[in-house]
Design an enzyme around this catalytic site. Structure first.
Site, mmCIF file in Angstrom:
data_model
loop_
_atom_site.group_PDB
_atom_site.id
_atom_site.type_symbol
_atom_site.label_atom_id
_atom_site.label_comp_id
_atom_site.label_asym_id
_atom_site.label_seq_id
_atom_site.Cartn_x
_atom_site.Cartn_y
_atom_site.Cartn_z
ATOM 1 N N SER A 258 4.139 50.412 -54.842
ATOM 2 C CA SER A 258 4.450 49.083 -54.336
ATOM 3 C C SER A 258 4.441 48.051 -55.467
ATOM 4 O O SER A 258 5.379 47.265 -55.607
ATOM 5 C CB SER A 258 3.433 48.694 -53.267
ATOM 6 O OG SER A 258 3.789 47.460 -52.684
ATOM 7 N N SER B 141 6.211 44.414 -48.059
ATOM 8 C CA SER B 141 4.804 44.062 -47.894
ATOM 9 C C SER B 141 4.040 44.869 -48.932
ATOM 10 O O SER B 141 4.149 46.095 -48.966
ATOM 11 C CB SER B 141 4.339 44.396 -46.479
ATOM 12 O OG SER B 141 3.059 43.847 -46.262
ATOM 13 N N GLU B 142 3.277 44.201 -49.780
ATOM 14 C CA GLU B 142 2.774 44.864 -50.983
ATOM 15 C C GLU B 142 1.680 45.896 -50.706
ATOM 16 O O GLU B 142 1.260 46.601 -51.616
ATOM 17 C CB GLU B 142 2.317 43.845 -52.037
ATOM 18 C CG GLU B 142 1.101 43.033 -51.671
ATOM 19 C CD GLU B 142 1.451 41.681 -51.067
ATOM 20 O OE1 GLU B 142 2.558 41.553 -50.478
ATOM 21 O OE2 GLU B 142 0.624 40.755 -51.164
ATOM 22 N N ASN B 143 1.230 45.990 -49.454
ATOM 23 C CA ASN B 143 0.318 47.083 -49.144
ATOM 24 C C ASN B 143 1.061 48.414 -48.956
ATOM 25 O O ASN B 143 0.421 49.446 -48.737
ATOM 26 C CB ASN B 143 -0.542 46.767 -47.908
ATOM 27 C CG ASN B 143 0.288 46.441 -46.686
ATOM 28 O OD1 ASN B 143 1.282 45.735 -46.773
ATOM 29 N ND2 ASN B 143 -0.099 46.967 -45.549
ATOM 30 N N GLY B 144 2.405 48.369 -49.067
ATOM 31 C CA GLY B 144 3.122 49.634 -49.118
ATOM 32 C C GLY B 144 4.212 49.843 -48.096
ATOM 33 O O GLY B 144 4.363 50.944 -47.565
#
Lengths: 219, 231, 219, 231
Positions: C87, C45-48
């Protein structure tokens, strides 16, 4: 004339409360011993530590905890550890307030040479090029004259450079000098018992002497 | 979760062959992948290009590989703490590229973060700048330096889990996390290997996605280069 | 014709053991429900976050733990958390094996438009431009034709682009198609009961049909 | 150790004045500096340029500042989850610069790591590339994007110590560490402030050198934007 310890002691007076400081190997390392009481300073070690503490007591050394000189050290309350990219990141971003390092030669326009002597085995620049290229405030701790009696404060460096136009201040066994923005070594203080004439004679680069030059004080 | 565990150093380095470009973590002898270095020595793989901040000492670390003349080229920031290195360098048997320590670290970071090049002021106006693009931003000159392109990265961590997540201890962290990100294949040896789920996700320094093989090393010597104590 | 769930189910068959996968919002999110047993996949998940788990049970939600769609989620054994720079660093460095996202339009040379409709309120591209520019393998989950009955598989996108020449595969309610390196939608499979003629008619861009075109299978 | 503690949000933001450029951490409403936002609202400072991944919702987060028209320009990757934002944007009262999320994060990293610019493929061939330098490395095009230059960064951490060291919790980490590195002045509000020495040096996400002011916030609401549960 000043001893190495006294050079370190004089440089320590340049450190202000709240400074983050990177100390190079040699005389700069000694500066840590003279930081005045009441001055809060955090030492950065470029292998990845903020808040370098003193050497450990015998038997308490930790192979995983060393400084950039590969010496065993300790942490302090409030220390932090990070990787090499972040370490040089904070150096490049000028978060470190003051860098103190040694030099083989400094030129009157602020160039420094401290990593390589042609014909001799080259050990490498380590972090020195990053530090001198990035730091906003660099003090050089060095001998004014080399063992052959030649000045190390030159019109132009003869050795391969570590960085250009980056040095702000120099403390030697003879004197404290600023590098002027327009070039030239401006004499600020002389070591006890050292004459202006002797400093002049020991400085191959342009020496600027204006007004009264007080003796260095260590108190 | 994807399992990255291999049996040991020998299996981990099995496909590192002659001529490979290998990054090795550590600063001095602190945080070096001792098990993998020993396995590379045993394997006698040759003509390696090694990217490592230092080159070990005569009888430990990368020095062991140098002694066997397994290294064709060293890319480092500080070397020469061993006599054999010096001999090979002066005799021309060993090629050495010295680069600033921050440049070394940041070229690793660039590789791990998919940035083809970065700008750094380190080396501007020095022989390091020779042949490199200089670019001025806001009145200051920077060199453009390229991301590393290493076949393998070999790192040493304190703890790791089966999913490849790594935690480093104290200043043995140094180059290990950035090199872990930079290898096309990344091999991690750890002092303690645990099951996925045993490490706190918030405390992981290197996420497992960057690690391809992991194993628990043994017989760590952790030699101290400069034992310095106070009275 | 396939439902959204069936599109997701078909895409799930493209996921291989050991893949790190980034799922976009919409149909791609549904793909997680159809990952075959025995296939080990880690969702990024690209928010980390690596190792995105299912939604939490009621009462177990954690405001500090969300996915890129801002939904409450959970972690899994082996998860790791990192900042936004790392990320997108791992995305740019192509450590993520497969990216699945939605699209408004895809062109026959692999361009994608999925973030902006001129004249309408623009919400922003979020991480979509980073994902499409970086990923080595991108599958688009989309409707073949829009509500007005117009094809969304075009010779050239009409909407502002999100990325160029980046899409490799498309799964729609009608068909599975590859984008050919030289351009063109190569028909690989058709949804049950959908004729090649109907797919042809629903595809405004160049459709390449060679040999037998099997029906999509979901088992 | 250097003490970075201030009394609270009001003191922390006291010198943020009209026209300042302020970065705010958080992803959606997750990990936003609630106390400082409320203090900025109370202070009614105007004409701000805000760099933040999102712009809050109508009645929470940056939305509260928008409601009072304190923001001149938003630099974000995803916005429009609030009606007032949309109104101001469509009426031309608010300037909005949309940039890819990874570009946003990496321009923060660049500032914190002293890199004047970075290269990213995000946005190549799109309107994001307009007016920007495109450069090809190894056959792939990249945009050159500049480091941010923000007067202030305001971040929210889970724990912090008096020396300014920060630890984040779960995905509320997001943009906070990179923005913490990027501000000329960085302000951190934390859920729990402890004495220097209480945090493990190995577990610190943001070293105190990057943080200029720190305080323990209060009354955290931590609103959830999309409560999603399974049966």
């Amino acid at each position: 004339m000043f001893s190495k310890e006294e050079i370190a002691q004089r440089i320590a007076k340049e450190i202000k409360d709240g400074y983050y400081v990177n100390l190079g190997i040699g005389i700069p390392t000694l500066v840590a011993n003279y930081i005045p009481n009441g001055i809060n300073v955090v030492l950065q070690s470029e292998n990845g530590l903020l808040g370098m503490g003193p050497f450990p007591y015998e038997g308490e050394e930790d192979a995983d905890l060393i400084n950039a000189g590969k010496q065993t050290i300790t942490t302090l309350p409030g220390s932090s550890i990070f990787d090499s990219a972040m370490s040089f990141g904070m150096i490049r971003a000028q978060k470190v307030d003051l860098t103190i390092l040694g030099a083989m030669e400094v030129s009157e326009n602020g160039d420094i040479a401290n990593w390589k002597i042609p014909g001799k085995m080259v050990k490498g620049m380590g972090g020195a090029m990053d530090l001198v290229a990035s730091a906003k405030n660099i003090i050089v701790a060095m001998q004014h004259i080399n063992k052959a009696g030649e000045s190390k404060l030159l019109p132009k460096c003869t050795l391969p450079l570590t960085g250009v136009k980056c040095i702000k201040k120099i403390v030697t066994e003879l004197a404290v000098l600023d590098i002027l923005p327009e070039g030239g070594f401006k004499l600020l203080e002389r070591a006890p018992g050292v004459s202006i004439e002797f400093i002049q004679q020991s400085t191959a680069g342009r020496l600027v002497v204006e007004g009264e030059i007080p003796e260095m004080r260590l108190d | 979760m994807i399992n990255k565990v291999v049996s040991g150093a020998e299996e981990a380095i099995k496909d590192i062959s002659d001529g490979a470009c290998v990054m090795l973590g550590g600063f001095g002898l602190c945080g070096i992948p001792e098990n993998c270095i020993n396995a590379l020595v045993a394997k006698q793989v040759k003509n390696l290009t090694c990217i490592s901040n230092n080159a070990g000492v005569d009888d430990f670390g990368i020095g062991l590989m140098l002694k066997q003349r397994q290294v064709k080229k060293m890319i480092s920031s500080y070397v020469g703490e061993n006599a054999e290195f010096e001999r090979q360098l002066l005799s021309g048997e060993l090629e050495v590229e010295l680069i600033p320590q921050g440049t070394l670290a940041t070229r690793c970071l660039a590789a791990g973060y998919g940035m083809p090049a970065i700008f750094t002021p380190a080396g501007v106006g020095t022989e390091v700048a020779e042949g490199k693009e200089v670019r001025n931003f806001d009145g200051k000159d920077y060199l453009m330096e390229y991301a590393f392109d290493a076949d393998f990265a070999i790192v040493k961590a304190w703890k790791g889990d089966t999913a490849g997540n790594l935690i480093f201890r104290s200043t043995s962290r140094n180059f290990n996390p950035v090199m872990a990100m930079a290898g096309k294949i990344t091999i991690a040896e750890v002092e303690e290997l645990v099951e996925a789920g045993e490490l706190d996700p918030d405390q992981i320094h290197t996420p497992g996605i960057y690690v391809h093989r992991i194993f628990q090393g043994k017989n760590y010597e952790k030699r101290i280069e400069q034992l310095t104590v106070r009275k």
